[in-house]
Scaffold this motif. Structure first.
Motif, PDB file in Angstrom:
ATOM      1  N   SER A   2       0.938  -1.317  -0.089  1.00 48.63           N
ATOM      2  CA  SER A   2      -0.080  -0.009  -0.029  1.00 48.63           C
ATOM      3  C   SER A   2       0.888   1.261   0.052  1.00 48.63           C
ATOM      4  O   SER A   2       1.648   1.232   0.675  1.00 48.63           O
ATOM      5  N   LYS A  22      -6.481   2.099   3.410  1.00 45.22           N
ATOM      6  CA  LYS A  22      -5.913   1.469   2.383  1.00 45.22           C
ATOM      7  C   LYS A  22      -5.570   0.007   2.739  1.00 45.22           C
ATOM      8  O   LYS A  22      -5.765  -1.002   2.192  1.00 45.22           O
ATOM      9  N   CYS A  23      -4.806   0.229   3.763  1.00 45.66           N
ATOM     10  CA  CYS A  23      -4.323  -1.409   4.418  1.00 45.66           C
ATOM     11  C   CYS A  23      -5.466  -2.071   4.871  1.00 45.66           C
ATOM     12  O   CYS A  23      -5.376  -3.317   4.804  1.00 45.66           O
ATOM     13  N   ALA A  26      -7.040  -3.532   1.945  1.00 50.83           N
ATOM     14  CA  ALA A  26      -6.094  -4.699   1.065  1.00 50.83           C
ATOM     15  C   ALA A  26      -6.071  -5.938   2.316  1.00 50.83           C
ATOM     16  O   ALA A  26      -5.576  -6.988   1.636  1.00 50.83           O
TER      17      ALA A  26
END
Length: 62
Positions: A2, A22-23, A26
């Protein structure tokens, strides 16, 4: 992997928040927690079966 690009007019806290989101999307943190300790195949089957039972119970009731 990321990655977040920080713009000049953006503060650090906002960029950190975007990076965390975002992490999470994901699945990096959940994967890290899952691989922290070795899980025996029998324990993995039991965990998956319990999750399926919970999911089935939830869909049947609601």
């Amino acid at each position: 992997m990321s990655e977040v690009i920080i713009h000049e007019d953006e503060n650090f806290e906002r960029a950190l928040k975007r990076f965390k989101k975002k992490c999470e999307k994901a699945g990096i943190l959940s994967d890290l927690r899952k691989h922290r300790h070795y899980e025996k195949p029998s324990e993995k089957r039991k965990r998956k079966m319990n999750a399926a039972v919970r999911k089935n119970r939830r869909t049947r009731n609601g």
